[in-house]
Motif scaffolding. Structure first.
Motif, PDB file in Angstrom:
ATOM      1  N   THR A  40      -3.353   2.795   9.423  1.00  0.00           N
ATOM      2  CA  THR A  40      -3.824   2.922   8.047  1.00  0.00           C
ATOM      3  C   THR A  40      -2.765   2.583   7.013  1.00  0.00           C
ATOM      4  OG1 THR A  40      -5.293   4.668   8.793  1.00  0.00           O
ATOM      5  CG2 THR A  40      -4.967   4.479   6.432  1.00  0.00           C
ATOM      6  N   GLU A  41      -1.600   3.193   7.090  1.00  0.00           N
ATOM      7  CA  GLU A  41      -0.547   2.963   6.088  1.00  0.00           C
ATOM      8  C   GLU A  41      -0.108   1.504   6.079  1.00  0.00           C
ATOM      9  OE1 GLU A  41       4.009   4.342   5.358  1.00  0.00           O
ATOM     10  OE2 GLU A  41       2.593   5.906   5.941  1.00  0.00           O
ATOM     11  N   GLU A  42      -0.001   0.916   7.245  1.00  0.00           N
ATOM     12  CA  GLU A  42       0.423  -0.475   7.342  1.00  0.00           C
ATOM     13  C   GLU A  42      -0.629  -1.412   6.735  1.00  0.00           C
ATOM     14  OE1 GLU A  42       0.622   1.748   9.773  1.00  0.00           O
ATOM     15  OE2 GLU A  42       2.706   1.785  10.457  1.00  0.00           O
ATOM     16  N   TRP A  43      -1.920  -1.091   6.932  1.00  0.00           N
ATOM     17  CA  TRP A  43      -2.971  -1.920   6.347  1.00  0.00           C
ATOM     18  C   TRP A  43      -2.936  -1.821   4.831  1.00  0.00           C
ATOM     19  CZ3 TRP A  43      -5.135  -5.852   8.480  1.00  0.00           C
ATOM     20  CH2 TRP A  43      -5.276  -5.893   9.874  1.00  0.00           C
ATOM     21  N   GLU A  44      -2.588  -0.650   4.310  1.00  0.00           N
ATOM     22  CA  GLU A  44      -2.424  -0.505   2.860  1.00  0.00           C
ATOM     23  C   GLU A  44      -1.267  -1.377   2.373  1.00  0.00           C
ATOM     24  OE1 GLU A  44      -2.041   3.698   2.093  1.00  0.00           O
ATOM     25  OE2 GLU A  44      -4.107   4.078   2.701  1.00  0.00           O
ATOM     26  N   ASP A  45      -0.206  -1.474   3.178  1.00  0.00           N
ATOM     27  CA  ASP A  45       0.916  -2.337   2.818  1.00  0.00           C
ATOM     28  C   ASP A  45       0.524  -3.814   2.856  1.00  0.00           C
ATOM     29  OD1 ASP A  45       2.611  -0.248   2.285  1.00  0.00           O
ATOM     30  OD2 ASP A  45       3.713  -0.370   4.185  1.00  0.00           O
ATOM     31  N   VAL A  46      -0.339  -4.196   3.803  1.00  0.00           N
ATOM     32  CA  VAL A  46      -0.829  -5.581   3.849  1.00  0.00           C
ATOM     33  C   VAL A  46      -1.531  -5.907   2.530  1.00  0.00           C
ATOM     34  CG1 VAL A  46      -2.532  -7.132   4.923  1.00  0.00           C
ATOM     35  CG2 VAL A  46      -1.015  -5.765   6.367  1.00  0.00           C
ATOM     36  N   THR A  47      -2.390  -5.008   2.084  1.00  0.00           N
ATOM     37  CA  THR A  47      -3.119  -5.209   0.832  1.00  0.00           C
ATOM     38  C   THR A  47      -2.158  -5.269  -0.354  1.00  0.00           C
ATOM     39  OG1 THR A  47      -5.063  -4.097   1.728  1.00  0.00           O
ATOM     40  CG2 THR A  47      -4.916  -4.256  -0.672  1.00  0.00           C
ATOM     41  N   ALA A  48      -1.216  -4.342  -0.413  1.00  0.00           N
ATOM     42  CA  ALA A  48      -0.250  -4.309  -1.515  1.00  0.00           C
ATOM     43  C   ALA A  48       0.610  -5.582  -1.511  1.00  0.00           C
ATOM     44  CB  ALA A  48       0.624  -3.065  -1.416  1.00  0.00           C
ATOM     45  N   TRP A  49       1.003  -6.037  -0.340  1.00  0.00           N
ATOM     46  CA  TRP A  49       1.816  -7.249  -0.217  1.00  0.00           C
ATOM     47  C   TRP A  49       1.039  -8.457  -0.737  1.00  0.00           C
ATOM     48  CZ3 TRP A  49       4.592  -8.483   5.088  1.00  0.00           C
ATOM     49  CH2 TRP A  49       5.478  -9.559   4.932  1.00  0.00           C
ATOM     50  N   LYS A  50      -0.231  -8.572  -0.331  1.00  0.00           N
ATOM     51  CA  LYS A  50      -1.060  -9.683  -0.813  1.00  0.00           C
ATOM     52  C   LYS A  50      -1.205  -9.635  -2.332  1.00  0.00           C
ATOM     53  CE  LYS A  50      -3.988 -10.593   3.192  1.00  0.00           C
ATOM     54  NZ  LYS A  50      -5.389 -10.614   3.684  1.00  0.00           N
ATOM     55  N   THR A  51      -1.434  -8.443  -2.857  1.00  0.00           N
ATOM     56  CA  THR A  51      -1.584  -8.286  -4.304  1.00  0.00           C
ATOM     57  C   THR A  51      -0.301  -8.672  -5.019  1.00  0.00           C
ATOM     58  OG1 THR A  51      -3.222  -6.544  -3.991  1.00  0.00           O
ATOM     59  CG2 THR A  51      -2.135  -6.636  -6.146  1.00  0.00           C
ATOM     60  N   THR A  52       0.836  -8.267  -4.472  1.00  0.00           N
ATOM     61  CA  THR A  52       2.124  -8.628  -5.076  1.00  0.00           C
ATOM     62  C   THR A  52       2.304 -10.139  -5.079  1.00  0.00           C
ATOM     63  OG1 THR A  52       3.082  -6.525  -4.379  1.00  0.00           O
ATOM     64  CG2 THR A  52       4.633  -8.283  -4.941  1.00  0.00           C
ATOM     65  N   ARG A  53       1.950 -10.797  -3.984  1.00  0.00           N
ATOM     66  CA  ARG A  53       2.063 -12.264  -3.939  1.00  0.00           C
ATOM     67  C   ARG A  53       1.164 -12.916  -4.991  1.00  0.00           C
ATOM     68  NH1 ARG A  53       1.548 -14.842   1.960  1.00  0.00           N
ATOM     69  NH2 ARG A  53      -0.580 -14.541   1.298  1.00  0.00           N
ATOM     70  N   GLN A  54      -0.069 -12.403  -5.150  1.00  0.00           N
ATOM     71  CA  GLN A  54      -0.981 -12.958  -6.145  1.00  0.00           C
ATOM     72  C   GLN A  54      -0.426 -12.762  -7.555  1.00  0.00           C
ATOM     73  OE1 GLN A  54      -4.583 -10.845  -5.257  1.00  0.00           O
ATOM     74  NE2 GLN A  54      -5.179 -12.231  -3.607  1.00  0.00           N
ATOM     75  N   ASN A  55       0.060 -11.550  -7.829  1.00  0.00           N
ATOM     76  CA  ASN A  55       0.620 -11.271  -9.156  1.00  0.00           C
ATOM     77  C   ASN A  55       1.862 -12.112  -9.426  1.00  0.00           C
ATOM     78  OD1 ASN A  55      -1.404  -9.423  -9.659  1.00  0.00           O
ATOM     79  ND2 ASN A  55      -0.190  -7.669  -9.037  1.00  0.00           N
ATOM     80  N   LEU A  56       2.671 -12.321  -8.398  1.00  0.00           N
ATOM     81  CA  LEU A  56       3.852 -13.170  -8.526  1.00  0.00           C
ATOM     82  C   LEU A  56       3.441 -14.598  -8.874  1.00  0.00           C
ATOM     83  CD1 LEU A  56       6.888 -13.754  -8.276  1.00  0.00           C
ATOM     84  CD2 LEU A  56       6.543 -14.006  -5.796  1.00  0.00           C
ATOM     85  N   ALA A  57       2.440 -15.102  -8.200  1.00  0.00           N
ATOM     86  CA  ALA A  57       1.972 -16.462  -8.469  1.00  0.00           C
ATOM     87  C   ALA A  57       1.472 -16.590  -9.910  1.00  0.00           C
ATOM     88  CB  ALA A  57       0.871 -16.853  -7.484  1.00  0.00           C
ATOM     89  N   VAL A  58       0.751 -15.594 -10.395  1.00  0.00           N
ATOM     90  CA  VAL A  58       0.253 -15.625 -11.776  1.00  0.00           C
ATOM     91  C   VAL A  58       1.428 -15.571 -12.751  1.00  0.00           C
ATOM     92  CG1 VAL A  58      -1.066 -14.354 -13.519  1.00  0.00           C
ATOM     93  CG2 VAL A  58      -2.025 -14.696 -11.228  1.00  0.00           C
ATOM     94  N   ALA A  59       2.399 -14.703 -12.490  1.00  0.00           N
ATOM     95  CA  ALA A  59       3.565 -14.590 -13.379  1.00  0.00           C
ATOM     96  C   ALA A  59       4.353 -15.901 -13.404  1.00  0.00           C
ATOM     97  CB  ALA A  59       4.459 -13.431 -12.936  1.00  0.00           C
ATOM     98  N   GLN A  60       4.549 -16.505 -12.248  1.00  0.00           N
ATOM     99  CA  GLN A  60       5.268 -17.779 -12.199  1.00  0.00           C
ATOM    100  C   GLN A  60       4.481 -18.879 -12.918  1.00  0.00           C
ATOM    101  OE1 GLN A  60       5.748 -17.803  -7.894  1.00  0.00           O
ATOM    102  NE2 GLN A  60       7.962 -17.436  -8.103  1.00  0.00           N
ATOM    103  N   ALA A  61       3.162 -18.868 -12.766  1.00  0.00           N
ATOM    104  CA  ALA A  61       2.331 -19.859 -13.447  1.00  0.00           C
ATOM    105  C   ALA A  61       2.379 -19.650 -14.959  1.00  0.00           C
ATOM    106  CB  ALA A  61       0.890 -19.776 -12.940  1.00  0.00           C
TER     107      ALA A  61
END
Length: 172
Positions: A138-159
């Protein structure tokens, strides 16, 4: 509106309030905003609490403005939000809400967070981590989601940063 004792189902109450407080166009817009894969006008009309012809009229208006996109599935037209439009809206919002220094600071923090995930899980991406995880982690799957969200937010910030720099170059 009737008093609370006449409501037997909270979902019914919320639905009726939504219908009373919004126009048909607003409901179509809200439903379409949450539509990532194509849906027929009938499906969207049902979710937006209106007739199919009314939904189709509003959907066609949203397509003509670029907010919605269509695709064909046989003879059925499927509607979905236009992801490019959503991305540009997010970029504009970030540019309006944050200074260049705040965006740069956010990019640094997000990159550091991604490096922490990579080190903690010895994985190069959240997808790689997901392939390694048992379903009960469970905790690791939450980290997968958080990691994906961070990557998406990073891409938006860089754009947003790149868009800002390009805008400056065009006006110079």
């Amino acid at each position: 509106m009737t008093d609370d004792t006449n409501w037997t189902d909270i979902n019914e109450r919320v639905t009726e309030e939504w219908k009373a407080e919004t126009t048909p166009f607003e409901r179509i817009y809200e439903v379409l905003e949450q539509t990532h894969t194509g849906q027929s006008a009938a499906e969207i009309a049902e979710r937006a609490l209106m007739s199919e012809p009314t939904a189709r009229r509003h959907l066609d208006a949203l397509v003509s403005t670029g907010f919605a996109a269509t695709e064909q599935d046989g003879r059925t037209t499927l509607y979905r939000r236009d992801d490019d439009r959503v991305l540009m809206t997010r970029i504009r919002e970030l540019r309006n809400e944050a200074t260049r220094d705040e965006i740069l600071d956010g990019i640094r923090r997000m990159k550091a967070g991604i490096r922490e995930y990579e080190a903690e899980y010895d994985a190069l991406s959240p997808e790689e981590l997901a392939r390694q995880l048992p379903t009960e982690a469970t905790e690791e799957w939450e980290d997968v989601t958080a990691w994906k969200t961070t990557r998406q937010n990073l891409a938006v910030a860089q754009a947003a940063l790149a868009y800002d720099e390009a805008s400056e170059q065009l006006t110079a």
